[in-house]
Design an enzyme around this catalytic site. Structure first.
Site, mmCIF file in Angstrom:
data_model
loop_
_atom_site.group_PDB
_atom_site.id
_atom_site.type_symbol
_atom_site.label_atom_id
_atom_site.label_comp_id
_atom_site.label_asym_id
_atom_site.label_seq_id
_atom_site.Cartn_x
_atom_site.Cartn_y
_atom_site.Cartn_z
ATOM 1 N N MET A 8 -19.193 -7.667 -29.489
ATOM 2 C CA MET A 8 -19.754 -8.955 -29.904
ATOM 3 C C MET A 8 -19.341 -9.989 -28.871
ATOM 4 O O MET A 8 -18.152 -10.301 -28.727
ATOM 5 C CB MET A 8 -19.269 -9.350 -31.302
ATOM 6 C CG MET A 8 -19.866 -8.517 -32.419
ATOM 7 S SD MET A 8 -19.288 -9.048 -34.067
ATOM 8 C CE MET A 8 -19.974 -10.708 -34.174
ATOM 9 N N GLN A 68 -19.586 -1.576 -21.505
ATOM 10 C CA GLN A 68 -21.012 -1.803 -21.704
ATOM 11 C C GLN A 68 -21.607 -2.570 -20.531
ATOM 12 O O GLN A 68 -21.066 -3.578 -20.085
ATOM 13 C CB GLN A 68 -21.264 -2.580 -23.003
ATOM 14 C CG GLN A 68 -22.753 -2.723 -23.307
ATOM 15 C CD GLN A 68 -23.027 -3.483 -24.586
ATOM 16 O OE1 GLN A 68 -23.076 -4.711 -24.553
ATOM 17 N NE2 GLN A 68 -23.192 -2.776 -25.694
ATOM 18 N N CYS A 98 -29.351 -6.969 -26.827
ATOM 19 C CA CYS A 98 -28.896 -8.356 -26.888
ATOM 20 C C CYS A 98 -30.071 -9.296 -27.133
ATOM 21 O O CYS A 98 -31.054 -9.293 -26.376
ATOM 22 C CB CYS A 98 -28.184 -8.741 -25.596
ATOM 23 S SG CYS A 98 -27.624 -10.470 -25.581
ATOM 24 N N HIS A 168 -29.339 -0.903 -33.982
ATOM 25 C CA HIS A 168 -29.191 -2.075 -34.838
ATOM 26 C C HIS A 168 -30.514 -2.205 -35.584
ATOM 27 O O HIS A 168 -31.557 -2.450 -34.967
ATOM 28 C CB HIS A 168 -28.903 -3.316 -34.005
ATOM 29 C CG HIS A 168 -28.684 -4.549 -34.816
ATOM 30 N ND1 HIS A 168 -27.839 -5.551 -34.419
ATOM 31 C CD2 HIS A 168 -29.188 -4.953 -36.003
ATOM 32 C CE1 HIS A 168 -27.841 -6.516 -35.323
ATOM 33 N NE2 HIS A 168 -28.667 -6.166 -36.295
ATOM 34 N N GLU A 201 -25.572 -4.698 -41.244
ATOM 35 C CA GLU A 201 -25.270 -4.964 -42.653
ATOM 36 C C GLU A 201 -24.266 -3.973 -43.242
ATOM 37 O O GLU A 201 -24.387 -3.562 -44.395
ATOM 38 C CB GLU A 201 -26.553 -4.985 -43.489
ATOM 39 C CG GLU A 201 -27.505 -6.113 -43.134
ATOM 40 C CD GLU A 201 -26.870 -7.499 -43.290
ATOM 41 O OE1 GLU A 201 -26.365 -7.803 -44.384
ATOM 42 O OE2 GLU A 201 -26.888 -8.272 -42.302
ATOM 43 N N ALA A 223 -19.465 -4.422 -36.982
ATOM 44 C CA ALA A 223 -19.435 -5.649 -36.194
ATOM 45 C C ALA A 223 -18.855 -6.795 -37.008
ATOM 46 O O ALA A 223 -17.635 -6.898 -37.173
ATOM 47 C CB ALA A 223 -20.843 -5.967 -35.690
#
Length: 320
Positions: A8, A68, A98, A168, A201, A223
């Site tokens: 993050m 990353q 992103c 994601h 979630e 996350a």
């Protein structure tokens, strides 16, 4: 089951990775992205975002930290991945998810979801350049504006030779708004030849249970939930393995906040050292009511010494 601590930007950095992996539950972490645009980056850039490379590529708790990369040029991405590998990265992760406008405007991150062939070229080039012993993984979303091309992107990644794909379960346009569309991860699991990591979630052990039931995944990336509840990884693992574990109490969180402040005071200027604490409190308040009261007390503080004193003072007397 595998649990991965998500990257993050500006939030889960090396300090936070160290704190959360010492609490436990995680199999690996992923760094904030290293931006690849015009050149092969010097070692200092990798060391700044992944100081774990100065050791053995792991946190103090012994958890591997994948580096990353974010960029759009296959050859440059491959060359920079080779640098990270030489510096000791235990794995390379490629960012195609992103949602930041500034990143997307410069042909990075989620904008590439519109170009499955470019994603395939990047993944293939990196995989061919990095030693076979070092895993290469990729992180995507369901799409950019919609998920019409989702299967094409999944196939592009899976056919390129990478080890895993993290999904994601929202498009770029959906950002971080609930819900996460776990059923689309299930579609990827059913067609992918490589393991799929579910993301989105996952706030509690029960969420992971539900996600596993919908997707068929046994790998999950945590996350925001990990920031709200620092022992989330440990709680999930304890639930799966039917183990007892010491639930973090507010007094434990207070100690973590003080350590977090002290560590960041050595990394930032005095003016900015208190900001990461305030940012973390904004997440913690979703699980700990004391954090909301503490944030109200410290939100205008700019001096690290004053912040230290305020963190040590009682919060919400009478609240366990």
């Amino acid at each position: 089951m595998q649990l991965i601590l998500a990257p993050m930007e500006g939030v889960i950095d090396a300090v936070m990775r160290d704190l959360l992996t010492r609490i436990g539950g995680y199999n690996r972490c992923v760094t904030e992205f290293v931006r690849v645009s015009q050149t092969v980056l010097p070692k200092r850039v990798f060391y700044r975002l992944a100081p774990e490379l100065l050791g053995d590529g792991k946190t103090a708790a012994g958890i591997p930290v994948y580096v990353q990369l974010l960029g759009s040029d296959p050859a440059l991405m491959a060359d920079n991945a080779a640098v990270a590998a030489r510096l000791g990265a235990p794995g390379i992760d490629l960012n195609f998810g992103c949602p930041a406008k500034t990143v997307n405007k410069s042909s990075g991150g989620a904008i590439l979801l519109r170009q499955p062939q470019r994603i395939a070229a990047i993944c293939t080039a990196v995989r061919a350049t990095v030693p076979a012993s070092i895993p290469v993984t990729a992180k995507i979303r369901l799409g950019y504006a919609d998920d019409d091309g989702f299967e094409d992107v999944v196939d592009a990644v899976a056919d390129s030779g990478v080890s895993e794909i993290t999904i994601h379960a929202r498009t770029r346009e959906q950002g971080y708004r609930p819900p996460a569309y776990w059923d689309r991860i299930a579609d990827a699991v059913n067609r992918s030849s490589i393991p799929v990591i579910a993301n989105g979630e996952l706030w509690s052990p029960a969420d992971v249970d539900r996600c596993a039931a919908v997707t068929g995944c046994d790998r999950f990336m945590l996350a925001r939930g990990a920031l709200c509840r620092p022992d989330l990884g440990l709680a999930i693992r304890a639930r799966i393995e039917a183990l007892d574990y010491p639930v973090l109490q507010w007094t434990d969180i207070e100690a973590l906040l003080l350590e977090f402040l002290t560590t960041n005071a050595h990394r930032y200027s005095e003016r900015h050292a208190v900001n990461p604490v305030k940012q973390w409190l904004m997440y913690l308040k979703h699980h700990y009511p004391q954090a909301a009261a503490l944030f109200e007390r410290v939100k205008r503080i700019k001096d690290p010494a004053e912040m230290d004193a305020s963190l040590r003072a009682p919060v919400l007397a009478g609240v366990a």
